[in-house]
Design an enzyme around this catalytic site. Structure first.
Site, PDB file in Angstrom:
ATOM      1  CB  SER A  85      23.303 -13.291  26.104  1.00 57.69           C
ATOM      2  OG  SER A  85      22.217 -13.496  26.641  1.00 57.69           O
ATOM      3  CG  ASP A  86      25.919 -18.093  30.618  1.00 51.77           C
ATOM      4  OD1 ASP A  86      24.950 -18.280  30.702  1.00 51.77           O
ATOM      5  OD2 ASP A  86      27.341 -18.182  30.721  1.00 51.77           O
ATOM      6  CB  THR A  87      21.049 -16.961  32.167  1.00 57.35           C
ATOM      7  OG1 THR A  87      20.865 -18.017  31.387  1.00 57.35           O
ATOM      8  CG2 THR A  87      19.721 -16.468  32.821  1.00 57.35           C
TER       9      THR A  87
END
Length: 787
Positions: free
Chosen positions: A314-316
């Site tokens: 995932s992106d952060t």
């Protein structure tokens, strides 16, 4: 004991990571690998076993409470709670997922005693390249491969030396061996704050960049192991930070089958299928109502249609967004399982897996088998990196620090920078003569950090930008025998005109004025889109004031997304587009100004629209083929400079060398022998220089695709370097797949009947056209991958 020594080394390593960003070298090879004695007797340490069996054996030995930490990026930093992602009792060391390598390793410098004087240290800082949009401007695919090779080796060397991530928010953990790069989203709209991170508005360019970078980063000198894991980002349809009251954390990208296949997928598809990418990052936004990190459809496309067999991160905090901002689900536990099961999201950058995954399993929202699947996909990569095997015969454990920012790497970075310079206008003022009185004026006259772009590792040993040469310093150094002075005049934005008078006085006293104008991270950046694309008004006012006292102006622009220079195009005699040119950018600009850049020949990797373009189309509109249109492929309105435009200080001509022998074929033909469309390129001027030959496909009649709005599409390009009065050949291999289009209604890739022009052009004034006719019924070549 051996274990006691390992513990002591861990303490030293943690101390190094805590005390400073320039990390002293420590022998960390034994604590960054598994299966070190005495914990080397487990079956997962047995190299005679199949690697899959080894991974499953490790998973079988994990306690449930140990599993979430192994699926969490940046354990111990970046908002991810808990200890480093290690399992000490099994000898499994920490591992950091999340190093960025956009145009250099996003890492700290490291120091080691000098080989000639042990009382002194030598510091190694990662090589910094120009931003990816500058790579797009070079039209030289070899550079993506060269950068990937250099970054791959440097990451290995810096990792062994204990270098950390450079971001303060991440907690600066010991860097890992996966790169959250490259960014191959399309430069869809000039307002997007991250246009500097992607090479182009064209899918082919981004795809070639992604594939070449991927292969070079992952495939190094030892074919048994992955050198460094690539993580393509951001999948998918990501190109909005904040627009009005919509942000990337709330945006729902509405994308048609046609737009997926025509625009948003080709680059990722090439990087996966041709480059062999082992990692993909899912984006913050929703895609057609489903968060990208929970999309069964996007996961199906990646894994089932394209054969992707790596990990997804995932992106952060993107998984947090599922319940906190998208409201796709109500709880963190639901979000964890939606990401894990539907999105096959193996690594969570954030705290959801760490804090809520086991609770979600206990609630029956997903199963431990689902958790094991994510562990298998992510841990297998750590095995494939060689972190569970004996290190004695692994070359990657012997990469010396001397490869970091080596003279060869600096030379390659400089060449990329020189080739990325784009000459947009020259009314016989360039090259500037040396020995004259020159003023460098503008908010970027003294720029150092602003030259570099975003996602940069530690550049200078003292953790400042003082080691970066400024444009003023570079121009002064090259103006041998002359007078050079500088004045900022104004800021990048704002309304402060207090510096105007000094700038005007300086301009009136010199022969030439170099305007160092443009943008910076305060105007365009991650989480910050522009609302206008014009040159900031304060800079425009300054230019107008200076023109009144000195007409000999040269405008140099620093920017990632295009800048509308409607007024300046007509009033300023010379204009150079420099992008964010990196550590050696100032000297590259100076060399271009004085005619010392023998590789000048960059071309625009995007369309330069007039300033009012943004009033005609919403940033949230994802359809490139809509009423207004986006990019050179669909936009029919006026432009300031077209995609592919760029001048030279010499002259080139294009002439036909050979044309394909077959000018008519059937839609059903796929395997006929490839032919070649080749062009003679001649430098007819008196200076050495570079030219780029573009090959475009232009449909002139599409009876089976009456709804198509495609104007043309890029099918090939080649950059050449020529001495005066010499020639070479640029060529395009012509095959049936070159003419495949996307069906407007279904999104299928089709071989469709019609008339087509193949156009070879330099993007300015040279065009060679070859026509082809395809007949027969439309044939589906590749079905749209419906779930």
């Amino acid at each position: 004991s051996t274990w006691g020594r390992i513990f002591d080394m861990l303490v030293v390593l943690v101390t190094c990571l805590t005390l400073g960003k320039t990390v002293p070298v420590t022998n960390v090879t034994e604590v960054t690998r598994a299966c070190a004695p005495p914990l080397n007797t487990f079956p997962f340490c047995d190299t005679s076993l199949n690697i899959d069996d080894r991974v499953w054996d490790l998973i079988s030995r994990l306690k449930d409470e140990e599993k979430p930490r192994l699926l969490t990026a940046r354990e111990g930093g970046g908002g991810s709670p808990g200890p480093p992602g290690n399992v000490t009792r099994l000898g499994l060391p920490e591992y950091d997922w999340g190093l960025n390598c956009l145009h250099g390793a996003y890492a700290s410098c490291v120091s080691t005693p000098s080989p000639t004087d042990p009382t002194k240290n030598v510091t190694y800082c990662p090589t910094l390249f120009p931003t990816p949009v500058n790579f797009g401007a070079t039209w030289n695919d070899d550079f993506a491969e060269q950068m990937g090779r250099i970054i791959g080796l440097e990451v290995r060397a810096l990792w062994r030396a204990g270098a950390t991530e450079e971001t303060a928010w991440s907690g600066r953990p010991h860097m890992g061996l996966d790169c959250w790069s490259p960014t191959i989203n399309i430069n869809r709209d000039p307002r997007w704050g991250r246009n500097q991170e992607a090479p182009s508005e064209d899918p082919l360019v981004n795809g070639r960049f992604g594939a070449r970078y991927t292969k070079a980063l992952q495939e190094g000198q030892d074919p048994r192991y992955i050198q460094v894991v690539v993580t393509l980002k951001h999948f998918d349809a990501y190109s909005l930070e904040n627009s009005s009251d919509i942000t990337r954390h709330t945006f729902n990208a509405i994308v048609s089958n046609y737009s997926f296949q025509d625009t948003y997928w080709p680059a990722f598809k090439m990087a996966v299928k041709n480059g062999g990418a082992k990692g993909v990052m899912c984006s913050y936004n929703e895609v057609n109502g489903v968060p990208a990190c929970a999309s069964r459809f996007l996961n199906h496309v990646l894994r089932d249609s394209w054969g992707f067999n790596g990990y997804i991160t995932s992106d952060t905090d993107a998984i947090t967004d599922m319940y906190a901002t998208h409201h796709y689900v109500k709880t963190a536990q639901e979000a964890a399982c939606k990401a894990l099961v539907d999105g096959n999201c193996d690594i969570n950058s954030g705290e959801v897996y760490h804090n809520y995954l086991l609770d979600a399993v206990n609630q029956g929202l997903c199963t431990m088998d689902d958790v094991h699947g994510a562990l298998f996909r992510s841990l297998k990569l750590r095995f494939q990196l060689g972190l569970f095997d004996p290190i004695e015969n692994q070359p990657y454990w012997k990469v010396p620090l001397s490869v970091v920012n080596s003279p060869e790497s600096q030379q390659i970075s400089k060449l990329i920078t020189l080739q990325s310079m784009i000459l947009l206008k020259n009314d016989n003022i360039l090259p500037l003569p040396k020995g004259k009185r020159i003023a460098v004026i503008g908010p970027h006259a003294y720029a150092n950090g602003a030259l570099l772009g975003n996602y940069i590792g530690q550049v200078c040993e003292d953790d400042t930008f003082n080691c970066v040469q400024t444009p003023f310093a570079a121009i002064k150094a090259r103006n041998v025998g002359g007078y050079t002075n500088a004045s900022r005049g104004c800021g990048v934005s704002g309304n402060d005109t207090s510096g105007f008078s000094a700038a005007i006085a300086l301009a009136s006293s010199v022969d030439y004025v170099v305007l160092m104008f443009g943008l910076d991270e305060s105007i365009e950046s991650e989480s910050l889109d522009r609302t206008f694309i014009d040159l900031p008004s304060i800079q425009r006012k300054l230019a107008q004031a200076l023109l009144k006292v000195n007409p000999n102006l040269v405008l140099v622009l620093l920017n990632g997304g295009m800048v509308a220079i409607d007024n300046e195009k007509t009033t300023i005699p010379a204009i150079i587009e420099a992008g964010y040119p990196g550590l050696q950018g100032a000297d590259a600009i100076a060399m271009t100004l004085f005619g010392d850049n023998e590789y000048l020949g960059g071309k625009l990797p995007y369309t330069v629209y007039p300033g009012d373009y943004v009033n005609q189309i919403e940033l949230t509109d994802m359809d490139l083929s809509g009423p207004v249109g986006r990019s050179y492929r669909y936009y029919t309105g006026p432009v300031l400079y077209p995609f592919g435009y760029g001048l030279s200080l010499t002259k080139f001509s294009l002439q036909v060398n050979s044309v394909p022998s077959v000018v008519k074929w059937l839609t059903s033909q796929r395997g006929f022998e490839d032919d070649v469309f080749s062009i003679n390129v001649t430098n007819t001027g008196n200076r050495v220089g570079d030219e780029v030959v573009f090959f475009f496909l232009q449909p002139t009649s599409l009876p089976s695709q009456p709804k198509s709005k495609l104007i043309r599409k890029l099918v090939g390009y080649q950059r050449v370097h020529l001495q005066p009065n010499t020639s070479t050949v640029a060529q395009l291999e012509v095959s049936a797949d070159l003419f495949y289009l996307v069906d407007v209604d279904s999104g299928d890739i089709v071989s469709t009947p019609g008339s087509f022009d193949l156009v070879a052009t330099n993007g300015v004034d040279q065009n060679v056209i070859f026509s082809v006719t395809i007949s027969g019924p439309q044939v589906v070549v590749e079905k749209f991958p419906e779930l």
